[in-house]
Motif scaffolding. Structure first.
Motif, short mmCIF file in Angstrom:
data_model
loop_
_atom_site.label_atom_id
_atom_site.label_comp_id
_atom_site.label_asym_id
_atom_site.label_seq_id
_atom_site.Cartn_x
_atom_site.Cartn_y
_atom_site.Cartn_z
N VAL A 1 43.38 37.16 31.39
CA VAL A 1 42.04 36.82 30.89
C VAL A 1 41.48 37.96 30.05
O VAL A 1 40.94 37.75 28.95
CB VAL A 1 41.09 36.48 32.05
N GLU A 2 41.60 39.18 30.55
CA GLU A 2 41.05 40.30 29.79
C GLU A 2 41.82 40.51 28.49
O GLU A 2 41.22 40.83 27.46
CB GLU A 2 41.07 41.57 30.64
N GLU A 3 43.13 40.30 28.52
CA GLU A 3 43.92 40.47 27.29
C GLU A 3 43.55 39.43 26.26
O GLU A 3 43.45 39.72 25.06
CB GLU A 3 45.41 40.36 27.62
N GLN A 4 43.31 38.18 26.67
CA GLN A 4 43.06 37.09 25.73
C GLN A 4 41.60 36.97 25.32
O GLN A 4 41.30 36.45 24.24
CB GLN A 4 43.53 35.77 26.34
N THR A 5 40.67 37.44 26.17
CA THR A 5 39.25 37.22 25.90
C THR A 5 38.42 38.50 25.88
O THR A 5 37.27 38.47 25.43
CB THR A 5 38.63 36.28 26.95
N GLY A 6 38.96 39.60 26.41
CA GLY A 6 38.20 40.82 26.52
C GLY A 6 37.18 40.79 27.65
O GLY A 6 36.36 41.70 27.77
N LEU A 7 37.23 39.75 28.49
CA LEU A 7 36.22 39.57 29.53
C LEU A 7 36.77 39.98 30.89
O LEU A 7 37.70 39.34 31.40
CB LEU A 7 35.79 38.10 29.58
N PRO A 8 36.22 41.02 31.52
CA PRO A 8 36.63 41.35 32.88
C PRO A 8 35.97 40.40 33.87
O PRO A 8 34.78 40.10 33.75
CB PRO A 8 36.12 42.79 33.07
N LEU A 9 36.74 39.90 34.81
CA LEU A 9 36.21 38.95 35.78
C LEU A 9 35.75 39.66 37.04
O LEU A 9 36.34 40.65 37.46
CB LEU A 9 37.28 37.91 36.15
N ARG A 10 34.73 39.12 37.66
CA ARG A 10 34.29 39.61 38.97
C ARG A 10 34.82 38.64 40.03
O ARG A 10 35.99 38.62 40.33
CB ARG A 10 32.77 39.72 38.99
N TYR A 11 33.98 37.78 40.56
CA TYR A 11 34.42 36.86 41.60
C TYR A 11 35.26 35.73 41.00
O TYR A 11 34.87 35.10 40.02
CB TYR A 11 33.21 36.28 42.32
N VAL A 12 36.41 35.47 41.59
CA VAL A 12 37.22 34.30 41.23
C VAL A 12 37.66 33.62 42.52
O VAL A 12 37.75 34.25 43.58
CB VAL A 12 38.45 34.67 40.38
N GLU A 13 37.92 32.34 42.44
CA GLU A 13 38.47 31.62 43.59
C GLU A 13 39.59 30.71 43.11
O GLU A 13 39.56 30.18 41.99
CB GLU A 13 37.41 30.81 44.32
N GLN A 14 40.61 30.57 43.98
CA GLN A 14 41.74 29.72 43.62
C GLN A 14 41.29 28.27 43.64
O GLN A 14 40.59 27.82 44.55
CB GLN A 14 42.89 29.96 44.58
N LEU A 15 41.72 27.53 42.63
CA LEU A 15 41.26 26.17 42.41
C LEU A 15 42.26 25.14 42.93
O LEU A 15 41.95 24.30 43.78
CB LEU A 15 41.01 25.96 40.92
#
Length: 344
Positions: free
Chosen positions: A71-85
């Motif tokens: 995600v960071e490589e493709q969008t430059g956006l660091p993620l905080r909380y994520v959950e498996q879908l």
């Protein structure tokens, strides 16, 4: 590509924000990894896609670590909380498998963020998620697309059934998803999309059928042949990405009722009006102002700060914050949503 008859593991991210009362999803137009299609390597040729990349077992300690890296490589956006879908592994979900390519199984994740400027290699963009599911937005009442286009088309699909048993099965399926008389269930996003796919009423169904036809493979005879109509059914996405997005939208709407996820999309201080508009954007329904505020305040979800946010030309609005103690006080700490009746 890996050798035929192999299975590869990928990671897919559904990243959601709400900006100016618009629910937004992050899509990419370019990918450069080994699983990218030729079209995805060219940002001007590819369809909207969710951030995605192969899992590198020798590089990433966990699946989530690999997802964050892509995600960071493709969008430059660091993620905080994520959950498996969910894990998406249907045969031929990557159509290159039809031509001997590998089966691609992808683990989907959902992340809630506040919209931020984008960079990275993916030519990433924020898009309104109702561009992909226009029939899901009831904030201004029953969508005209339902009455004018979808329901008549589904009636034709039922009538085109080869026998009475199939017609009855189709009618029951329609009655539990796009029912005219029963209550509209905001969580059944995936079921509605898959029904439209089965009827040949979304462009992904026509695209997949064309691929099978080109390869001389058997076809699903249940599709309507109405390509002009399918073009009205929202923006198509690469491969099965609109299906993945439908899973995420249904999951998020369901969790709003028992988890305080909406506060991950808001600044630390917010007005009750902004909170209501954010919930409406996610749920796709309009909420009664006084009932909503009574529900939020009675549930102890927020607390007043004593500060006010002044709006030009309007009355000052009191600022609130999420009351985190509610997480220790009870298991279910969400915002109840009304159901919508499909009547004019």
């Amino acid at each position: 590509m890996p050798a035929p008859d192999s299975t590869v593991l990928g990671l897919t991210a559904v990243i959601v924000a709400v900006t100016d009362e618009v629910p937004r999803v992050l899509v990419v137009r370019r990918m450069t990894h080994d699983l990218a299609t030729p079209e995805q390597r060219d940002a001007t040729a590819g369809q909207d896609a969710l951030p995605f990349g192969p899992f590198a077992a020798d590089r990433d300690r966990t699946l989530e670590q690999g997802l964050r890296r892509w995600v960071e490589e493709q969008t430059g956006l660091p993620l905080r909380y994520v959950e498996q879908l969910y894990t998406f592994g249907d045969k031929y979900r990557d159509p290159r498998e039809l031509e001997g390519g590998s089966r691609v199984v992808s683990v989907g994740y959902m992340a809630l963020v506040r919209e931020a400027p984008l960079s990275g290699s993916g030519a990433a963009e924020w898009h309104d998620w109702y561009d992909y599911f226009p029939w899901e937005d009831w904030r201004d009442g029953r969508p005209a697309l339902l009455t004018r286009t979808i329901l008549p088309a589904l009636s034709r699909w039922i009538a085109a059934s080869p026998d009475s048993a199939i017609a009855a099965a189709r009618a029951e399926r329609v009655s539990t998803t796009f029912a005219e008389e029963e209550l509209w269930d905001t969580e059944r996003v995936l079921e509605r999309y898959e029904l439209l796919y089965s009827a040949g009423l979304v462009e992904e169904a026509l695209r997949d059928r064309a691929i099978r036809q080109r390869l001389g493979l058997s076809l699903d005879n249940g599709h309507l042949n109405e390509p002009d109509l399918a073009a009205q059914m929202g923006t198509p996405m690469a491969q099965d990405n609109r299906r993945i997005l439908a899973v995420a939208l249904g999951r998020l709407r369901g969790k709003l009722k028992y988890r305080p996820l909406v506060f991950d999309l808001l600044p630390q201080l917010f007005t009750l009006f902004r909170l209501q508009r954010t919930v409406e954007a996610l749920s796709g329904v309009q909420l009664h102002k006084q009932n909503f505020r009574r529900l939020v305040l009675a549930g102890g979800l927020v607390e007043a700060t004593g500060s006010q946010e002044a709006h030009t030309g309007g009355r000052p609005a009191e600022l609130h914050r999420f009351r985190r103690d509610v997480l220790r006080e009870r298991v279910a700490a969400g915002i109840g949503l009304p159901q919508v009746r499909m009547v004019d």
